[in-house]
Write a protein that holds these residues in place. Structure first.
Motif, PDB file in Angstrom:
ATOM      1  N   PHE A 108       0.829  -1.200   0.000  1.00 45.68           N
ATOM      2  CA  PHE A 108       0.000   0.000   0.000  1.00 45.68           C
ATOM      3  C   PHE A 108       0.866   1.254   0.000  1.00 45.68           C
ATOM      4  N   GLY A 109       1.999   1.198   0.723  1.00 44.85           N
ATOM      5  CA  GLY A 109       2.906   2.339   0.765  1.00 44.85           C
ATOM      6  C   GLY A 109       3.480   2.653  -0.607  1.00 44.85           C
ATOM      7  N   ILE A 110       3.845   1.603  -1.360  1.00 46.42           N
ATOM      8  CA  ILE A 110       4.391   1.802  -2.707  1.00 46.42           C
ATOM      9  C   ILE A 110       3.354   2.470  -3.606  1.00 46.42           C
ATOM     10  N   MET A 111       2.130   1.961  -3.584  1.00 44.33           N
ATOM     11  CA  MET A 111       1.086   2.531  -4.434  1.00 44.33           C
ATOM     12  C   MET A 111       0.786   3.972  -4.044  1.00 44.33           C
ATOM     13  N   LEU A 117       3.637  11.041  -5.712  1.00 44.58           N
ATOM     14  CA  LEU A 117       4.700  11.714  -6.438  1.00 44.58           C
ATOM     15  C   LEU A 117       4.287  12.084  -7.859  1.00 44.58           C
ATOM     16  N   LEU A 118       3.531  11.197  -8.503  1.00 42.57           N
ATOM     17  CA  LEU A 118       3.193  11.418  -9.902  1.00 42.57           C
ATOM     18  C   LEU A 118       2.028  12.387 -10.097  1.00 42.57           C
ATOM     19  N   THR A 119       1.223  12.610  -9.055  1.00 41.92           N
ATOM     20  CA  THR A 119       0.092  13.520  -9.211  1.00 41.92           C
ATOM     21  C   THR A 119       0.527  14.935  -9.594  1.00 41.92           C
ATOM     22  N   PRO A 120       1.437  15.590  -8.852  1.00 40.39           N
ATOM     23  CA  PRO A 120       1.855  16.938  -9.273  1.00 40.39           C
ATOM     24  C   PRO A 120       2.617  16.917 -10.590  1.00 40.39           C
ATOM     25  N   TYR A 121       3.373  15.863 -10.845  1.00 39.09           N
ATOM     26  CA  TYR A 121       4.080  15.747 -12.128  1.00 39.09           C
ATOM     27  C   TYR A 121       3.079  15.712 -13.285  1.00 39.09           C
ATOM     28  N   ALA A 122       2.010  14.922 -13.105  1.00 41.90           N
ATOM     29  CA  ALA A 122       0.980  14.823 -14.138  1.00 41.90           C
ATOM     30  C   ALA A 122       0.245  16.145 -14.307  1.00 41.90           C
ATOM     31  N   LEU A 123       0.000  16.871 -13.204  1.00 36.98           N
ATOM     32  CA  LEU A 123      -0.694  18.157 -13.288  1.00 36.98           C
ATOM     33  C   LEU A 123       0.109  19.161 -14.116  1.00 36.98           C
ATOM     34  N   PHE A 124       1.421  19.209 -13.890  1.00 34.64           N
ATOM     35  CA  PHE A 124       2.279  20.133 -14.631  1.00 34.64           C
ATOM     36  C   PHE A 124       2.318  19.765 -16.110  1.00 34.64           C
ATOM     37  N   ARG A 125       2.544  18.488 -16.387  1.00 38.15           N
ATOM     38  CA  ARG A 125       2.634  18.037 -17.783  1.00 38.15           C
ATOM     39  C   ARG A 125       1.283  18.152 -18.487  1.00 38.15           C
ATOM     40  N   ARG A 126       0.211  17.956 -17.754  1.00 38.64           N
ATOM     41  CA  ARG A 126      -1.134  18.091 -18.327  1.00 38.64           C
ATOM     42  C   ARG A 126      -1.373  19.522 -18.785  1.00 38.64           C
ATOM     43  N   ARG A 127      -1.015  20.487 -17.949  1.00 36.66           N
ATOM     44  CA  ARG A 127      -1.183  21.900 -18.297  1.00 36.66           C
ATOM     45  C   ARG A 127      -0.317  22.245 -19.506  1.00 36.66           C
ATOM     46  N   ARG A 128       0.910  21.710 -19.533  1.00 40.12           N
ATOM     47  CA  ARG A 128       1.801  22.009 -20.646  1.00 40.12           C
ATOM     48  C   ARG A 128       1.239  21.445 -21.953  1.00 40.12           C
ATOM     49  N   TYR A 129       0.658  20.269 -21.889  1.00 40.55           N
ATOM     50  CA  TYR A 129       0.053  19.680 -23.083  1.00 40.55           C
ATOM     51  C   TYR A 129      -1.090  20.558 -23.593  1.00 40.55           C
ATOM     52  N   LEU A 130      -1.990  20.959 -22.686  1.00 36.86           N
ATOM     53  CA  LEU A 130      -3.143  21.759 -23.099  1.00 36.86           C
ATOM     54  C   LEU A 130      -2.718  23.103 -23.687  1.00 36.86           C
ATOM     55  N   LEU A 131      -1.712  23.725 -23.094  1.00 35.26           N
ATOM     56  CA  LEU A 131      -1.254  25.010 -23.617  1.00 35.26           C
ATOM     57  C   LEU A 131      -0.658  24.860 -25.016  1.00 35.26           C
ATOM     58  N   THR A 132       0.138  23.807 -25.218  1.00 33.75           N
ATOM     59  CA  THR A 132       0.755  23.653 -26.532  1.00 33.75           C
ATOM     60  C   THR A 132      -0.248  23.215 -27.593  1.00 33.75           C
ATOM     61  N   ARG A 133      -1.433  22.809 -27.189  1.00 31.15           N
ATOM     62  CA  ARG A 133      -2.473  22.458 -28.157  1.00 31.15           C
ATOM     63  C   ARG A 133      -3.493  23.581 -28.319  1.00 31.15           C
ATOM     64  N   THR A 134      -3.216  24.740 -27.723  1.00 32.25           N
ATOM     65  CA  THR A 134      -4.117  25.886 -27.800  1.00 32.25           C
ATOM     66  C   THR A 134      -3.441  27.043 -28.516  1.00 32.25           C
ATOM     67  N   SER A 135      -4.161  27.677 -29.445  1.00 31.32           N
ATOM     68  CA  SER A 135      -3.587  28.824 -30.150  1.00 31.32           C
ATOM     69  C   SER A 135      -4.637  29.918 -30.312  1.00 31.32           C
ATOM     70  N   TRP A 154       5.308  21.290  -4.764  1.00 25.12           N
ATOM     71  CA  TRP A 154       3.982  20.730  -4.437  1.00 25.12           C
ATOM     72  C   TRP A 154       4.074  19.837  -3.204  1.00 25.12           C
ATOM     73  N   LEU A 155       5.077  18.977  -3.151  1.00 21.69           N
ATOM     74  CA  LEU A 155       5.238  18.081  -2.006  1.00 21.69           C
ATOM     75  C   LEU A 155       5.524  18.864  -0.726  1.00 21.69           C
ATOM     76  N   PHE A 156       6.435  19.838  -0.828  1.00 23.16           N
ATOM     77  CA  PHE A 156       6.805  20.613   0.356  1.00 23.16           C
ATOM     78  C   PHE A 156       5.604  21.352   0.934  1.00 23.16           C
ATOM     79  N   THR A 378      -5.086   8.674 -15.920  1.00 25.59           N
ATOM     80  CA  THR A 378      -4.983   7.400 -15.221  1.00 25.59           C
ATOM     81  C   THR A 378      -5.181   7.564 -13.725  1.00 25.59           C
ATOM     82  N   LEU A 379      -4.592   8.613 -13.160  1.00 24.27           N
ATOM     83  CA  LEU A 379      -4.669   8.840 -11.722  1.00 24.27           C
ATOM     84  C   LEU A 379      -6.030   9.368 -11.293  1.00 24.27           C
TER      85      LEU A 379
END
Length: 386
Positions: A108-111, A117-135, A154-156, A378-379
């Motif tokens: 359970f600790g691993i999951m 850890l991946l939640t804030p990483y996904a949030l940042f990359r998600r925003r970057r994807y949406l911005l680069t697909r918007t003009s 984000w973690l701190f 996924t998350l």
């Protein structure tokens, strides 16, 4: 048409109102929901793409509308890559549950750690994807900076907010919003962000005074009285439900009013009534829809036979249409109200000051792949527009 208010002097302040003109989304959303259900959820990547494309093209500023360049195919591929990244960790965590209590805790600790850890990483990359697909006017938005630097912040601030029982929350929100904004660009024009922790506290003051501090007191009282004061917690939950739209409206206005792109700034005067209205309408649609689904399920149970055991495969197969209807109701309410309706109200409330100042923006930045979107999906597996 777009409404502009300007002085005769070309260099003076010019206020441009964002206009939303998308027509009826009902038919399109019904089609997307139906196809998503018929394909057991696979079509949702194309449904989300179609929804974004429709919303972006309905948003006009100074005679030009936003354009969305994403595709359902790249979202689907990004989702598959995200699954390939996550499945080994979750498979390990799940497998450890069969190796004793200590191994179960480790699993359970691993999951939890991987997801945390991946939640804030996904949030940042998600925003970057949406911005680069918007003009707008042929110039794309994009983001620079490190996603892992955002993860560290984000973690701190998340851990500090928990340790301080929420006292650090305004500082957390100010820091993270500033990092996302200042990493964003329109072509070569950089975003800037002016809101401080004090501004966030002012925006949330009612939440802190009416909900947050009483909630902490109620929780501590329940702990020290060995649960005898738990009766206070439902009151806190009711207050949370009542105050949430008010807080969301305040935060949205603060975020919009604190954002600039070069010399162009933004204003929003959206009221909490819009958020209350959206959630009330959403609740009514879900309530009526689930009632209808329940009636269909009851009728099906009577028709098929109440003697069927829920554990049997035939029971599950017979009630598959009921489950599909239930999912369809939730998906329709989410897309029609929480996505389309709220998006329209937010955009229509916004004014852009000196939008003409970015007319000389030069295209810059690289396209982002869809892996971050896949991780976020996924998350969360939700239908979020932005």
């Amino acid at each position: 048409m777009t409404i502009d208010i300007a002085q005769e002097n070309p260099g003076s302040t010019k206020r441009s109102y964002i206009l939303f003109s998308g027509g009826s989304f009902f038919g399109r959303i019904m089609t997307w929901v139906t196809l998503t259900i018929a394909t057991l959820g696979i079509y949702r990547f194309w449904a989300m793409t179609g929804l974004r494309r429709s919303l972006w093209s309905a948003t006009h500023l100074e005679g030009d509308h936003l354009r969305y360049h994403g595709t359902g195919k790249e979202l689907f591929i990004g989702f598959l890559i995200a699954l390939a990244i996550l499945i080994p960790f979750y498979a390990l965590g799940f497998g450890l549950q069969f190796m004793g209590p200590i191994a179960t805790i480790v699993g359970f600790g691993i999951m939890f750690v991987v997801g945390f850890l991946l939640t804030p990483y996904a949030l940042f990359r998600r925003r970057r994807y949406l911005l680069t697909r918007t003009s707008w006017r042929g110039i794309r938005f994009h983001m620079q900076g490190s996603a892992w630097r955002y993860v560290g912040a984000w973690l701190f601030w998340t851990i500090l907010s928990v340790l301080t029982l929420g006292i650090a929350l305004p500082w957390r929100m100010a820091k993270l919003d500033r990092m996302l904004a200042e990493a964003s660009y329109f072509g070569n024009q950089r975003f800037s962000y002016s809101a401080t922790a004090k501004d966030y506290f002012r925006a949330l003051v009612l939440v802190f005074v009416i909900l947050f501090f009483p909630g902490i007191i109620a929780l501590l009282a329940a702990i020290f009285t060995q649960g005898k004061s738990l009766a206070l917690l439902p009151i806190v939950l009711v207050l949370a439900v009542f105050l949430m739209p008010l807080a969301m409206a305040s935060i949205f206005r603060l975020q919009v009013n604190s954002t600039k792109i070069g010399d162009a700034s933004f204003e929003s005067h959206i009221g909490a009534s819009k958020f209350y209205g959206a959630y009330i309408i959403h609740g009514v649609i879900v309530g009526v829809g689930i009632s209808i689904v329940g009636a269909v399920g009851t009728l099906l149970a009577v028709t098929v036979g109440v003697q069927l055991e829920p554990q049997s495969g035939f029971f599950s197969l017979a009630f598959l249409p009921v489950f599909a209807l239930y999912y369809g109701v939730l998906l329709f309410a989410n897309m029609m109200v929480l996505q389309v309706m709220l998006f329209e109200w937010k955009m229509s409330s916004m004014v852009v000051i000196n939008a003409h100042s970015v007319k000389d923006a030069i295209a810059a930045g690289d396209l982002e792949n869809a892996v971050g979107m896949g991780l976020a999906d996924t998350l969360d597996a939700g239908f979020e527009v932005i």
